[in-house]
Write a protein that holds these residues in place. Sequence first.
Motif, PDB file in Angstrom:
ATOM      1  N   ARG A  21     -33.047  41.056   3.250  1.00 51.27           N
ATOM      2  CA  ARG A  21     -31.591  41.110   3.081  1.00 51.27           C
ATOM      3  C   ARG A  21     -31.242  41.819   1.767  1.00 51.27           C
ATOM      4  NH1 ARG A  21     -29.202  35.888   2.762  1.00 51.27           N
ATOM      5  NH2 ARG A  21     -30.382  35.555   4.668  1.00 51.27           N
ATOM      6  N   PHE A  22     -32.016  41.519   0.717  1.00 49.34           N
ATOM      7  CA  PHE A  22     -31.751  42.191  -0.565  1.00 49.34           C
ATOM      8  C   PHE A  22     -31.877  43.716  -0.396  1.00 49.34           C
ATOM      9  CE2 PHE A  22     -33.401  44.299  -4.343  1.00 49.34           C
ATOM     10  CZ  PHE A  22     -32.311  44.110  -5.199  1.00 49.34           C
ATOM     11  N   PHE A  23     -32.941  44.150   0.237  1.00 46.74           N
ATOM     12  CA  PHE A  23     -33.113  45.609   0.363  1.00 46.74           C
ATOM     13  C   PHE A  23     -32.082  46.221   1.313  1.00 46.74           C
ATOM     14  CE2 PHE A  23     -37.512  44.832  -1.302  1.00 46.74           C
ATOM     15  CZ  PHE A  23     -37.318  45.559  -2.467  1.00 46.74           C
ATOM     16  N   ASP A  24     -31.626  45.425   2.265  1.00 49.45           N
ATOM     17  CA  ASP A  24     -30.641  45.946   3.208  1.00 49.45           C
ATOM     18  C   ASP A  24     -29.228  45.961   2.613  1.00 49.45           C
ATOM     19  OD1 ASP A  24     -30.007  46.935   5.736  1.00 49.45           O
ATOM     20  OD2 ASP A  24     -29.141  44.994   6.284  1.00 49.45           O
ATOM     21  N   GLU A  25     -28.875  44.903   1.895  1.00 49.34           N
ATOM     22  CA  GLU A  25     -27.487  44.758   1.418  1.00 49.34           C
ATOM     23  C   GLU A  25     -27.322  45.151  -0.048  1.00 49.34           C
ATOM     24  OE1 GLU A  25     -26.086  40.838   2.445  1.00 49.34           O
ATOM     25  OE2 GLU A  25     -26.207  41.291   4.600  1.00 49.34           O
ATOM     26  N   GLY A  26     -28.405  45.102  -0.826  1.00 52.52           N
ATOM     27  CA  GLY A  26     -28.324  45.489  -2.239  1.00 52.52           C
ATOM     28  C   GLY A  26     -27.951  44.345  -3.160  1.00 52.52           C
ATOM     29  N   CYS A  27     -27.843  43.139  -2.627  1.00 51.36           N
ATOM     30  CA  CYS A  27     -27.503  41.974  -3.464  1.00 51.36           C
ATOM     31  C   CYS A  27     -27.974  40.709  -2.747  1.00 51.36           C
ATOM     32  CB  CYS A  27     -25.996  41.909  -3.719  1.00 51.36           C
ATOM     33  SG  CYS A  27     -25.022  41.822  -2.209  1.00 51.36           S
ATOM     34  N   LEU A  28     -28.146  39.634  -3.513  1.00 54.34           N
ATOM     35  CA  LEU A  28     -28.647  38.386  -2.918  1.00 54.34           C
ATOM     36  C   LEU A  28     -28.392  37.244  -3.882  1.00 54.34           C
ATOM     37  CD1 LEU A  28     -30.498  37.269  -0.526  1.00 54.34           C
ATOM     38  CD2 LEU A  28     -32.384  37.434  -2.159  1.00 54.34           C
ATOM     39  N   VAL A  29     -27.989  36.084  -3.344  1.00 51.15           N
ATOM     40  CA  VAL A  29     -27.925  34.859  -4.156  1.00 51.15           C
ATOM     41  C   VAL A  29     -29.145  34.009  -3.819  1.00 51.15           C
ATOM     42  CG1 VAL A  29     -26.645  32.739  -4.656  1.00 51.15           C
ATOM     43  CG2 VAL A  29     -25.400  34.861  -4.193  1.00 51.15           C
ATOM     44  N   VAL A  30     -29.840  33.539  -4.845  1.00 50.65           N
ATOM     45  CA  VAL A  30     -30.993  32.641  -4.651  1.00 50.65           C
ATOM     46  C   VAL A  30     -30.614  31.298  -5.273  1.00 50.65           C
ATOM     47  CG1 VAL A  30     -33.467  32.328  -5.048  1.00 50.65           C
ATOM     48  CG2 VAL A  30     -32.509  34.643  -4.960  1.00 50.65           C
ATOM     49  N   GLU A  31     -30.355  30.311  -4.432  1.00 48.55           N
ATOM     50  CA  GLU A  31     -29.972  28.984  -4.946  1.00 48.55           C
ATOM     51  C   GLU A  31     -31.178  28.320  -5.617  1.00 48.55           C
ATOM     52  OE1 GLU A  31     -26.961  27.746  -4.808  1.00 48.55           O
ATOM     53  OE2 GLU A  31     -25.959  28.970  -3.295  1.00 48.55           O
ATOM     54  N   ASN A  32     -30.918  27.451  -6.572  1.00 52.11           N
ATOM     55  CA  ASN A  32     -31.974  26.675  -7.250  1.00 52.11           C
ATOM     56  C   ASN A  32     -33.094  27.540  -7.815  1.00 52.11           C
ATOM     57  OD1 ASN A  32     -30.805  24.133  -6.545  1.00 52.11           O
ATOM     58  ND2 ASN A  32     -31.562  24.479  -4.460  1.00 52.11           N
ATOM     59  N   ALA A  33     -32.735  28.675  -8.353  1.00 45.04           N
ATOM     60  CA  ALA A  33     -33.771  29.564  -8.888  1.00 45.04           C
ATOM     61  C   ALA A  33     -34.302  29.035 -10.218  1.00 45.04           C
ATOM     62  CB  ALA A  33     -33.198  30.966  -9.075  1.00 45.04           C
ATOM     63  N   LEU A 161     -19.610  37.362  -9.609  1.00 49.56           N
ATOM     64  CA  LEU A 161     -19.971  38.735  -9.279  1.00 49.56           C
ATOM     65  C   LEU A 161     -19.595  38.987  -7.819  1.00 49.56           C
ATOM     66  CD1 LEU A 161     -23.455  39.392 -10.872  1.00 49.56           C
ATOM     67  CD2 LEU A 161     -21.453  40.849 -11.037  1.00 49.56           C
ATOM     68  N   ARG A 162     -19.125  40.203  -7.539  1.00 46.59           N
ATOM     69  CA  ARG A 162     -18.849  40.620  -6.163  1.00 46.59           C
ATOM     70  C   ARG A 162     -19.562  41.947  -5.938  1.00 46.59           C
ATOM     71  NH1 ARG A 162     -12.897  41.140  -4.480  1.00 46.59           N
ATOM     72  NH2 ARG A 162     -12.901  42.776  -6.034  1.00 46.59           N
ATOM     73  N   ALA A 163     -20.056  42.160  -4.746  1.00 48.61           N
ATOM     74  CA  ALA A 163     -20.736  43.424  -4.458  1.00 48.61           C
ATOM     75  C   ALA A 163     -20.264  43.931  -3.105  1.00 48.61           C
ATOM     76  CB  ALA A 163     -22.249  43.218  -4.452  1.00 48.61           C
ATOM     77  N   ILE A 164     -20.443  45.222  -2.899  1.00 55.18           N
ATOM     78  CA  ILE A 164     -20.121  45.822  -1.604  1.00 55.18           C
ATOM     79  C   ILE A 164     -21.441  46.039  -0.877  1.00 55.18           C
ATOM     80  CG2 ILE A 164     -19.050  47.755  -0.410  1.00 55.18           C
ATOM     81  CD1 ILE A 164     -17.152  48.049  -2.770  1.00 55.18           C
ATOM     82  N   ARG A 165     -21.630  45.211   0.136  1.00 60.97           N
ATOM     83  CA  ARG A 165     -22.896  45.228   0.877  1.00 60.97           C
ATOM     84  C   ARG A 165     -23.270  46.628   1.347  1.00 60.97           C
ATOM     85  NH1 ARG A 165     -21.840  39.870   3.717  1.00 60.97           N
ATOM     86  NH2 ARG A 165     -20.037  40.919   4.583  1.00 60.97           N
ATOM     87  N   GLY A 166     -24.498  47.022   1.124  1.00 62.49           N
ATOM     88  CA  GLY A 166     -25.005  48.299   1.646  1.00 62.49           C
ATOM     89  C   GLY A 166     -24.591  49.516   0.833  1.00 62.49           C
ATOM     90  N   SER A 167     -23.807  49.310  -0.228  1.00 61.60           N
ATOM     91  CA  SER A 167     -23.286  50.468  -0.983  1.00 61.60           C
ATOM     92  C   SER A 167     -24.346  51.112  -1.870  1.00 61.60           C
ATOM     93  CB  SER A 167     -22.084  50.045  -1.821  1.00 61.60           C
ATOM     94  OG  SER A 167     -22.447  49.009  -2.706  1.00 61.60           O
ATOM     95  N   HIS A 168     -25.556  50.560  -1.882  1.00 58.53           N
ATOM     96  CA  HIS A 168     -26.640  51.185  -2.659  1.00 58.53           C
ATOM     97  C   HIS A 168     -27.299  52.326  -1.882  1.00 58.53           C
ATOM     98  CE1 HIS A 168     -28.370  48.330   0.068  1.00 58.53           C
ATOM     99  NE2 HIS A 168     -29.618  48.548  -0.315  1.00 58.53           N
ATOM    100  N   LYS A 169     -26.963  52.463  -0.588  1.00 64.71           N
ATOM    101  CA  LYS A 169     -27.687  53.455   0.230  1.00 64.71           C
ATOM    102  C   LYS A 169     -27.095  54.863   0.172  1.00 64.71           C
ATOM    103  CE  LYS A 169     -29.678  50.041   3.344  1.00 64.71           C
ATOM    104  NZ  LYS A 169     -29.541  49.372   4.641  1.00 64.71           N
TER     105      LYS A 169
END
Length: 299
Positions: A21-33, A161-169
């Motif tokens: 998901r990180f590589f596909d969307e360019g962002c990710l939340v990891v709970e309890n990191a 933080l807010r990101a635009i999914r997939g905008s890294h491609k």
Amino acid sequence: MLVEDILKHPPAVLSGDDRDRFFDEGCLVVENAVDAGWLKRLRDAMAEMVARSREVRESDGIFVLEDGHSADNPRLRRLSSPVMHHPEFWAFASESRSADIATDVCGPDVKFYHSKLNFKWPDGGQLFDWHQDIPAWPHTDYSPVTVGIYLEDCGMEQGPLRAIRGSHKPPLHSMYDRQGNWTLRIPEEDLPVGWEDDVVSLTGAAGSAVLINCRVIHGSQANVSQRMRPMLLNVYSSADSMPYVTNPIPSPYEGAIVRGKAARFSCHDPRGCELPPDWSGGYGGPWKHQQGQSVTGSD
Ligand SMILES: O=C(O)CCC(=O)C(=O)O
């Protein structure tokens, strides 16, 4: 390291689905990191630094002050390069799960680049316009990742933080305006049609990590709540990814290998990158560029 090579290594912390998901969307939340022990150490270090800022009257190379900052009522936008100012921050960047998470998205050999502790003080903590990070600090590939840690719970009202999914491609946007000024912002009219549907608000409980790919379009809104939003941001890259402009937030730890080993060959992504202004004389900071305000700091 390029994504296809990173994916040859099994993830250490993230699930395979989360990493995809990180590589596909360019962002990710990891709970309890981050566990409760580290969270306390980081909050204690932060409190010491906020106490130190009470003596500061103007923004400088260490503290970026919010309007209304005073000794009685400190209000900060940023502690620049926290790893230089309190040993707990470097211990965290180099020894904790933060660096392990970086191995999952950068490959087994991971290098530290820079760090910042961004605050959004209650009732007005400043917004961040949409932007992409990598044009401020280009590297020979696009492995750099920001691992942000919420030191307090962060809901919608605190300016997550807010990101635009997939905008890294797609190709990178320019971080200059039409007059050629570095603005580190992407006007909303330049975003692709339908971008609103792909905005993801990266909220999370204290101790959550937020991963931001260096090309993904991201930003955040003002804090309209009564609760503080402190976020520690460490930037890492693959060991074979080489920065080729002056680091806007330099520190003696730049280039330190925090996992694995140093590279013998550099990795080159064929997609070029717009160059920022020369930071060797110092950097004015994102707020200055985005809103024309006179503060010292850096992206
Ligand atoms: O602190 C924030 O909300 C935004 C941080 C950010 O976008 C950055 O440091 O590039």
